[in-house]
Design an enzyme around this catalytic site. Structure first.
Site, PDB file in Angstrom:
ATOM      1  N   GLU A 153       1.380 -21.902 -29.779  1.00 60.97           N
ATOM      2  CA  GLU A 153       1.333 -23.396 -28.452  1.00 60.97           C
ATOM      3  C   GLU A 153      -0.390 -23.804 -28.631  1.00 60.97           C
ATOM      4  O   GLU A 153      -0.746 -23.850 -27.654  1.00 60.97           O
ATOM      5  CB  GLU A 153       1.770 -22.799 -27.732  1.00 60.97           C
ATOM      6  CG  GLU A 153       2.782 -22.238 -27.533  1.00 60.97           C
ATOM      7  CD  GLU A 153       2.981 -21.213 -26.737  1.00 60.97           C
ATOM      8  OE1 GLU A 153       2.813 -21.189 -25.317  1.00 60.97           O
ATOM      9  OE2 GLU A 153       4.350 -20.650 -26.262  1.00 60.97           O
ATOM     10  N   GLU A 320       9.927 -18.607 -30.096  1.00 64.27           N
ATOM     11  CA  GLU A 320      10.390 -17.816 -29.216  1.00 64.27           C
ATOM     12  C   GLU A 320      11.200 -18.666 -27.829  1.00 64.27           C
ATOM     13  O   GLU A 320      11.347 -20.196 -28.432  1.00 64.27           O
ATOM     14  CB  GLU A 320       8.833 -18.011 -27.787  1.00 64.27           C
ATOM     15  CG  GLU A 320       7.598 -17.284 -28.396  1.00 64.27           C
ATOM     16  CD  GLU A 320       6.755 -17.422 -27.644  1.00 64.27           C
ATOM     17  OE1 GLU A 320       6.668 -18.000 -25.881  1.00 64.27           O
ATOM     18  OE2 GLU A 320       5.360 -17.087 -28.401  1.00 64.27           O
TER      19      GLU A 320
HETATM   20  O1  IFM Z   1       4.524 -15.022 -23.015  1.00 63.36           O
HETATM   21  C1  IFM Z   1       4.029 -16.372 -23.336  1.00 63.36           C
HETATM   22  C2  IFM Z   1       3.708 -16.600 -24.674  1.00 63.36           C
HETATM   23  O2  IFM Z   1       2.642 -15.753 -24.850  1.00 63.36           O
HETATM   24  C3  IFM Z   1       3.405 -18.183 -24.998  1.00 63.36           C
HETATM   25  N1  IFM Z   1       4.778 -18.457 -25.358  1.00 63.36           N
HETATM   26  C4  IFM Z   1       5.403 -18.263 -23.289  1.00 63.36           C
HETATM   27  C5  IFM Z   1       5.381 -17.097 -23.583  1.00 63.36           C
HETATM   28  C6  IFM Z   1       5.939 -17.274 -21.604  1.00 63.36           C
HETATM   29  O3  IFM Z   1       5.283 -17.427 -20.773  1.00 63.36           O
END
Ligand code: IFM
Length: 417
Positions: A153, A320
């Protein structure tokens, strides 16, 4: 029943700083010590309990695991790598492979070694030499893993750290922000050159689903603009050598991606504003019930995102997708409904290769501390006991069989999507 293709990875994700504990060499620790951030402390104590975590993954039937290396742990001081830490990461990979769980590795998941951060981190192009040393260390010491992501990210990191000033180093400076983004693209290029061949090198992009707040032309344009800036500009920079930042355009090295990861959580609405410096306002879309992060859930966004990213012509992974809630029935519904849309994308020929639920275990949620509970497995932060929730078992059934049963679809699904 919805069947996923053979070899489609169904797993879970975490990151080092959020679960390991005692990452005293990282900038987030440095700032927590100074009262600017909640302290991660021992987090889930996974540095000590990693064998238990892997054992649980295997018992529950998960087939893949995305995790990260803590740069500050393997390079606690400039020029002085920590071999023991490297060996531990290699041990984790070996254990995963023995258990039949495909590992996926991330090199940068928000945190920096404090010494690197104090030198200006990714603000200074000259500092990329230190990133190069880290990446070379990984190339020379880590094996048994195919999928490696350079950055997690990167745009979230840039915006939270350099636009909103919420995360280290707490700056609110869009000019600096876009320079950091350009340097991250250069850092990706360095890593791609060093790692590609030994590993399949990708990047993980967070992709919120942006929609115009109204059907006015101005809001529609604003939504398109933020979608480009936040969701695509950095990828285009990597692949074309031209990075269109918030205000300026940067020439960056053309490099490559062997795959693309998409983190998808929520839907946001975008409104045009008459301030030339800001141009648009983005907020939660406010549809239905909100998660414990204050986010609106929109399962179709995972499909829209995969469709949009499929234009890059790369193998895609949902690296994710998850929900912060104490209502575990809602978590099951969330998983089933998002997987229905992942399946729809695959059925339409999109090259999706895997799905990773965030997160395997409850963990440290950055500036939010330990309050939000994303885990399939509950963690007691006093005793570090792990307790699989019902969702952990249900997701295990899905992962073991590579399918979502009619029973689950009937109870939690959305019908035909
Ligand atoms: O916990 C975070 C992760 O580190 C990166 N993506 C989003 C998740 C939830 O906010």
């Amino acid at each position: 029943m919805l069947k996923f293709p053979d070899g489609f990875l169904l797993g879970t994700a975490t990151s080092s700083y959020q679960i390991e504990g005692d990452n005293v060499w990282s900038d987030w620790w440095y700032w927590a010590e100074r009262g600017k951030l909640p302290h991660a402390g021992k987090a889930c104590n996974s540095w000590e309990l990693y064998e238990r975590d892997i054992e649980l993954m295997a018992e529950l039937g998960y087939r893949a695991y995305r995790f990260s290396i803590e740069w500050g742990r393997v390079f606690p001081e400039e020029g002085k790598p920590n071999e023991e830490a490297l060996m531990r990461y290699q041990g984790i990979i070996d254990l995963l492979n023995e258990a039949g769980i495909t590992p996926m590795l991330t090199l940068h998941h928000f945190t920096l070694p404090t010494w690197f951060a104090l030198k200006g981190g990714f603000e200074k192009e000259g500092n990329l030499e230190h990133w190069r040393s880290y990446v070379e260390l990984i190339r020379d010491n880590i094996e048994g893993v195919e999928l490696v992501a350079t950055f997690n990210e990167p745009m979230v990191y840039v915006v939270a750290s350099y636009v909103e000033g919420m995360w280290p180093p707490f700056r609110k400076n869009p000019l600096k922000a876009e320079k950091v983004a350009a340097n991250l693209i250069k850092a990706h290029a360095i890593a791609y050159e060093i790692l590609h061949g030994k590993f399949r090198v990708g990047i993980v992009k967070n992709r919120p689903h942006f929609v115009p707040a109204t059907d006015s032309e101005r809001d529609r344009k604003a939504a398109e603009e933020i979608d480009y800036t936040f969701n695509r500009s950095l990828l285009d920079g990597i692949l074309t050598g031209e990075f269109r930042g918030f205000m300026r355009t940067f020439e960056v090295p053309v490099s490559g991606l062997d795959w693309l990861g998409m983190n998808y959580y929520n839907i946001m609405k975008v409104k045009a504003v008459r301030n030339p410096l800001k141009r648009f306002a983005v907020e939660d879309a406010n549809v239905g019930r909100k998660t414990d992060m204050g986010w609106s859930v929109y399962p179709g966004g995972v499909y829209e995102g995969l469709k949009a990213f499929s234009e890059y012509g790369l193998p895609l992974y949902v690296t994710e997708n998850g929900i912060a809630t104490l209502d575990d029935e809602w978590r099951i519904e969330f998983i089933v409904q998002h997987l229905q849309f992942v399946h729809k994308a695959l059925a339409e020929g999109i090259d999706g290769r895997g799905y990773f639920y965030w997160s395997l275990i409850d963990n440290y949620e950055w500036a939010e501390g330990f309050r939000p509970r994303f885990g399939l497995i509950e963690v007691d932060y006093e005793t570090f006991e792990r307790k699989p929730r019902r969702s952990a078992h249900i997701y295990g059934e899905i992962s073991k069989k590579g399918e979502i049963s009619d029973e689950l679809l009937e109870r939690y699904g959305l019908g035909e999507v």
